[in-house]
Enzyme design. Sequence first.
Site, PDB file in Angstrom:
ATOM      1  N   HIS A  63       0.857  -1.470   0.019  1.00 17.93           N
ATOM      2  CA  HIS A  63      -0.077  -0.304  -0.101  1.00 17.93           C
ATOM      3  C   HIS A  63       0.603   1.455  -0.364  1.00 17.93           C
ATOM      4  CE1 HIS A  63      -3.705  -2.820   1.650  1.00 17.93           C
ATOM      5  NE2 HIS A  63      -2.874  -2.936   0.718  1.00 17.93           N
ATOM      6  N   GLY A  65      -1.391  -9.276  12.843  1.00 15.12           N
ATOM      7  CA  GLY A  65      -1.899  -8.274  13.000  1.00 15.12           C
ATOM      8  C   GLY A  65      -2.588  -7.391  11.759  1.00 15.12           C
ATOM      9  N   GLU A  79      -6.956 -11.227  18.215  1.00 13.32           N
ATOM     10  CA  GLU A  79      -8.375 -12.061  17.793  1.00 13.32           C
ATOM     11  C   GLU A  79      -8.424 -12.268  16.978  1.00 13.32           C
ATOM     12  OE1 GLU A  79      -9.263  -7.506  18.860  1.00 13.32           O
ATOM     13  OE2 GLU A  79     -10.505  -8.198  17.235  1.00 13.32           O
TER      14      GLU A  79
HETATM   15  N1  APR Z   1      -0.635  -7.437  17.727  1.00 16.17           N
HETATM   16  C1  APR Z   1      -1.213  -7.809  16.762  1.00 16.17           C
HETATM   17  N2  APR Z   1      -1.906  -7.791  15.846  1.00 16.17           N
HETATM   18  C2  APR Z   1      -2.655  -7.131  16.154  1.00 16.17           C
HETATM   19  C3  APR Z   1      -2.880  -6.042  17.822  1.00 16.17           C
HETATM   20  C4  APR Z   1      -1.270  -6.406  17.935  1.00 16.17           C
HETATM   21  N3  APR Z   1      -0.915  -5.344  19.436  1.00 16.17           N
HETATM   22  N4  APR Z   1      -3.679  -4.600  18.199  1.00 16.17           N
HETATM   23  C5  APR Z   1      -3.879  -4.718  16.981  1.00 16.17           C
HETATM   24  N5  APR Z   1      -3.894  -6.034  16.541  1.00 16.17           N
HETATM   25  C6  APR Z   1      -4.903  -6.752  14.796  1.00 16.17           C
HETATM   26  C7  APR Z   1      -6.431  -6.746  15.083  1.00 16.17           C
HETATM   27  O1  APR Z   1      -7.216  -7.486  16.110  1.00 16.17           O
HETATM   28  C8  APR Z   1      -6.735  -6.732  13.050  1.00 16.17           C
HETATM   29  O2  APR Z   1      -7.172  -7.572  13.190  1.00 16.17           O
HETATM   30  O3  APR Z   1      -4.224  -5.981  14.208  1.00 16.17           O
HETATM   31  C9  APR Z   1      -5.819  -6.280  13.303  1.00 16.17           C
HETATM   32  C10 APR Z   1      -5.719  -4.669  12.568  1.00 16.17           C
HETATM   33  O4  APR Z   1      -6.943  -5.326  11.195  1.00 16.17           O
HETATM   34  P1  APR Z   1      -7.293  -3.529  10.428  1.00 16.17           P
HETATM   35  O5  APR Z   1      -6.848  -2.110  11.568  1.00 16.17           O
HETATM   36  O6  APR Z   1      -8.543  -3.896   9.177  1.00 16.17           O
HETATM   37  O7  APR Z   1      -5.925  -3.517   9.974  1.00 16.17           O
HETATM   38  P2  APR Z   1      -5.536  -3.894   8.382  1.00 16.17           P
HETATM   39  O8  APR Z   1      -5.978  -5.363   8.165  1.00 16.17           O
HETATM   40  O9  APR Z   1      -3.891  -3.640   7.881  1.00 16.17           O
HETATM   41  O10 APR Z   1      -6.251  -3.324   6.826  1.00 16.17           O
HETATM   42  C11 APR Z   1      -5.908  -3.380   6.040  1.00 16.17           C
HETATM   43  O11 APR Z   1      -7.197  -1.749   5.189  1.00 16.17           O
HETATM   44  O12 APR Z   1      -7.747   0.954   5.482  1.00 16.17           O
HETATM   45  C12 APR Z   1      -7.250  -0.528   4.694  1.00 16.17           C
HETATM   46  O13 APR Z   1      -5.287   0.547   3.773  1.00 16.17           O
HETATM   47  C13 APR Z   1      -5.912   0.069   5.089  1.00 16.17           C
HETATM   48  O14 APR Z   1      -3.439  -1.331   4.634  1.00 16.17           O
HETATM   49  C14 APR Z   1      -5.079  -1.289   5.100  1.00 16.17           C
HETATM   50  C15 APR Z   1      -5.924  -2.287   5.342  1.00 16.17           C
END
Ligand code: APR
Length: 244
Positions: free
Chosen positions: A119, A187, A215
């Site tokens: 991204h 994550g 989760e």
């Molecule tokens: N360690 C590991 N995982 C974690 C932690 C932690 N400390 N805290 C939260 N998480 C997990 C959450 O449970 C969740 O499953 O990280 C994940 C975050 O999910 P999102 O917020 O959806 O982020 P992501 O999956 O990276 O989103 C993907 O969506 O909006 C677009 O471009 C944006 O790159 C992003 C893409």
Amino acid sequence: MSKQLQEAARRLAASKNILVLTGAGISADSGIPTFRGKDGLWNNRRGEELASIDLLLEDPKLAWQWYDAMRVLIAKNKPNPGHLALAALEKMRPDLALTTQNIDGYHSDAGSRRVFELHGNFWRLRCMACGKMDENRQAPIKELPPKCACGGLLRPDIVLYGEQLPVEALEGAFARARESDFCLVVGTSCVVYPAALLPQAAKRNGAFLLEVNPENTQLSEYADMTINGTAAAVLPKLVHALQS
Ligand code: APR
């Protein structure tokens, strides 16, 4: 060490080709909010609006206020033990390919060298007129929106909603997924495509699929193992188990 971690380390040690996919969760332990978590960035504002190409074209100053605030937040924090563990693992395992959905640059800052930034990266700015691309770590940027020497508008080299992903990063990542025999997913909620297809491509190739996330996610039912914990807590233990 838990039985799960022992088994994960055994599988990792026996593997030949590691693919890693990370998401916002690995940077949560650095103080960067995730997108969809309880304090998620997209919760109180529609993310698709804030981080969309439409907003950048319609109101570059407003778009840049969000970009600049995020760059300041990222600059104020730093990679955490989860990023550092993956950089250490890459040193031990030259076969490791790290693909990330994150745009904070923390993996490279932590020392990872083979990073597919699916991204993009907030620290690279691209001119929308002449296309010139430069690294720019100024945070905050004095005058928003920033301009190129040619007078064109500068934008972060990130994938905004409504845009395509960088083809070379994507092709490279899927090529590695198809060769991998171990896929570590850290994550990410695995709800954004095409990045979310990478673990399934690896699994179709017979890879052992390990998920690290506090989760369960949409990927959990396909994963061979889900370790419910934070990246900063689990990854260092996993890498340490390999070294012992
Ligand atoms: N360690 C590991 N995982 C974690 C932690 C932690 N400390 N805290 C939260 N998480 C997990 C959450 O449970 C969740 O499953 O990280 C994940 C975050 O999910 P999102 O917020 O959806 O982020 P992501 O999956 O990276 O989103 C993907 O969506 O909006 C677009 O471009 C944006 O790159 C992003 C893409």
